[in-house]
Write an enzyme that holds these catalytic residues in place. Structure first.
Site, PDB file in Angstrom:
ATOM      1  N   CYS A 497       0.860  -1.190   0.066  1.00  0.00           N
ATOM      2  CA  CYS A 497      -0.070   0.007   0.120  1.00  0.00           C
ATOM      3  C   CYS A 497       0.773   1.272   0.002  1.00  0.00           C
ATOM      4  O   CYS A 497       0.472   2.483  -0.026  1.00  0.00           O
ATOM      5  CB  CYS A 497      -0.830  -0.063   1.136  1.00  0.00           C
ATOM      6  SG  CYS A 497      -0.113  -0.014   2.651  1.00  0.00           S
ATOM      7  N   GLU A 566      -2.026   1.082  -5.012  1.00  0.00           N
ATOM      8  CA  GLU A 566      -1.549  -0.329  -4.299  1.00  0.00           C
ATOM      9  C   GLU A 566      -0.470  -0.728  -5.572  1.00  0.00           C
ATOM     10  O   GLU A 566      -0.898  -0.693  -6.714  1.00  0.00           O
ATOM     11  CB  GLU A 566      -2.407  -1.181  -4.164  1.00  0.00           C
ATOM     12  CG  GLU A 566      -2.066  -2.491  -3.323  1.00  0.00           C
ATOM     13  CD  GLU A 566      -2.464  -2.350  -1.891  1.00  0.00           C
ATOM     14  OE1 GLU A 566      -2.067  -3.415  -1.175  1.00  0.00           O
ATOM     15  OE2 GLU A 566      -2.990  -1.211  -1.512  1.00  0.00           O
TER      16      GLU A 566
END
Length: 579
Positions: A497, A566
């Site tokens: 992330c 991401e």
């Protein structure tokens, strides 16, 4: 620094240290790049107290300045210059390249030649700006979204550049070792996708005073309902949010209900609180069992699986006998169980535990990992009579959480081995493995790096193994990377992330880690990883240090309308004869 300068928001040094991979560090890299591209050298200014005088902006704190935006940073804020100060960057949220805006000066960092500013208004819009796309009345104030005025195609294109810049600025790799970044894979839902929100409200005025914290009898109480919502951009102030269009319908309904409940029960609160709103999903065939909800349940919205249309009305559904009723409800209890469906798989988790917050993209995401986790010479569905020399048959899932990758990828492998530091996550993983009739998975509680000692006992070396790495935002620590390259799995899939800490860690693996155990001296040059230049021999023998090459890089947009992306990096071990 004089008191007057401090009151004007003028700083020669940042007020807190920059952490590796933090927003501050990422922003500084983008600022330096913009200054360099504008032919403005900033060398010799950082840490030089005398530079403060030379670089001081003429604008006082909270004064307004006209800024032309030239670039979009990796944290989602616009970067530009004022005509009166072409060697000083202004960081302005909710802006796009080509915008000319009015901005309010907040904090000035003279040594680094930039000023943090608040967005005030658009004087001349960028060709990319389309304010008719904005769906939220709080946009340009709330800290949640940055890009509602930008088309979704442009959002995806920008997020591709975030990945590109992350590897350029943080991997310490030469350009030839970084492959072309793939186009960002978008979310099927641009709004209404977020399955979890945590709005909050602050305590009554004076509740944080030390004397009140020590003596409950002197604790102030609320005289009116406080703002319930999220932070105002760039501040610690909570703004009142009645609705959030990026949340799912169930979560949005939950927000309305919880706001009403807090108002009714305000006398019970002596301090602020955070509210959990987590969606949970139940699937049922009404022909075989009663519907799990009723028309009186204010927490439910329904969807007919065969029609694909969401019914925002809270009313009884009378579906055809052949349809499946999907019930979406919200949970506020952290310890209650939430249910997620990803393709044919079902996952149960405590509502307060971590799980990806955009269910709409998870089937696409896990399918992508499934199709790339094995080398091209060993497809996920091999042709008949194929006999590769050394097949990858074992999956090691570090930071496994509740088993998302271990379970959805388990059909590809003989065994899967997962580890997570959270005992509750491992309990959920074991439950989910049983729920999905997955019989080849094993989960253990512990630090992620501890898994490799167990893997060596089971598999000997890493020739038949692939490792999935999905760490928190801070990335992997050096100890984990040392143990990873000491084991030397044939392939790695790094999901993150935070693409900036991912780039840092991948750079270490590509440059080469320490010697494998039993094959020479411990450690890389000067005892550190990331300095090796060796290769791995075939037939299970190792020579030099283990290193990897990046096979592919790509971003996934889990959070449309925001600056987050991401990252997925596929790594292949470099064996003898490869470069």
């Amino acid at each position: 620094m004089t008191k007057r300068k401090r009151q004007q928001g003028y700083y020669t040094k940042r007020m807190k240290s920059v952490q590796e991979g933090s927003n501050e560090e990422v922003l500084l890299a983008d600022i330096q790049s913009l200054l360099e591209s504008s032919k403005i050298s900033s060398s010799g200014t950082a840490g030089d107290e005398s530079a403060a005088t030379d670089s001081e902006t003429p604008f006082k704190r909270f004064s307004q300045v006209e800024v032309k935006i030239d670039a979009l940073s990796s944290i989602g804020d616009g970067l530009g210059f004022a005509s009166t100060r072409p060697d000083h960057v202004y960081v302005v949220p909710f802006t796009l390249p080509g915008d000319v805006v009015e901005a309010k000066v907040v904090n000035q960092f003279a040594n680094d030649r930039y000023t943090m500013a608040d967005f005030v208004s658009v004087l001349k819009p960028s060709p990319q700006r389309n304010d008719s796309l904005v769906r939220c009345p709080y946009f340009s104030k709330c800290s949640g979204c940055q890009f509602q005025m930008l088309s979704y195609d442009d959002q995806l294109a920008h997020k591709k550049t975030i990945v590109e810049k992350a590897y350029r600025n943080f991997s310490n790799l030469p350009p030839e070792m970084i492959p072309v970044v793939g186009d960002t894979i978008g979310s099927p839902m641009e709004y209404g996708y977020r399955t979890k929100l945590t709005p909050h409200f602050d305590g009554p005025p004076g509740s944080r005073a030390r004397r009140n914290r020590k003596d409950g009898s002197d604790q102030p109480s609320f005289d009116q309902v406080p703002p319930i919502g999220f932070m105002v951009k760039g501040t610690r102030k909570t703004m009142d949010i009645e609705d959030c269009p990026i949340a799912t319908d169930a979560v949005r309904e939950g927000l309305k209900q919880e706001r009403r409940r807090v108002a009714e029960e305000l006398h019970k609160y002596k301090r602020g609180a955070t509210i959990l709103l987590r969606e949970t999903t139940t699937k049922a065939n009404p022909q075989h069992q009663d519907s799990p909800w009723t028309a009186d349940d204010p927490q439910s919205v329904t969807k007919e699986a065969d029609s694909g249309t969401l019914n925002p009305q809270i009313s009884q559904l009378d579906p055809p006998s052949t349809s499946t009723t999907t019930t979406k409800t919200y949970i506020t209890d952290q310890n209650a169980t939430s249910t997620e469906h990803i393709g044919p798989y079902t996952f149960l988790n405590p509502a307060g535990a971590f799980f990806q917050n955009n269910n709409s993209i998870l089937e696409t995401f896990t399918s992508y990992i499934r199709s790339h986790i094995l080398p091209a010479s060993q497809p996920s569905t091999p042709p008949p009579n194929s006999t590769p020399s050394t097949k990858i048959t074992h999956l090691i899932d570090t930071y496994s959480g509740s088993g998302l990758f271990s379970i959805t990828l388990s059909p590809l492998f003989t065994t899967t081995l997962g580890i997570d530091i959270s005992p509750s996550s491992i309990s959920s993983a074991r439950l989910n493995a049983a729920l999905n009739a997955t019989t080849n998975t094993t989960f253990t509680t512990g630090d992620a790096g501890d898994i490799f000692a167990e893997a060596k006992k089971r598999y000997g070396d890493g020739d038949e193994c692939v490792v999935v790495i999905d760490p928190p935002r801070k990335g992997c620590d050096e100890g984990f990377l040392e143990q990873l390259v000491g084991f030397g799995p044939r392939r790695c899939v790094y999901v993150s992330c935070n693409v900036h800490t991912q780039a840092r860690d991948v750079g270490v693996l590509v440059r080469g880690g320490r010697e494998r155990e039993g094959d020479g001296e411990e450690g890389g040059k000067d005892g550190k990883i990331g300095d090796g230049d060796g290769v791995v021999e075939g037939e299970g023998k190792r020579k030099g240090r283990v290193r990897y090459r990046i096979e592919s890089l790509r971003g996934f947009d889990f959070f449309p309308q925001t600056g987050h992306v991401e990252g997925v990096a596929i790594l292949q071990r470099v064996d003898e004869g490869e470069t």
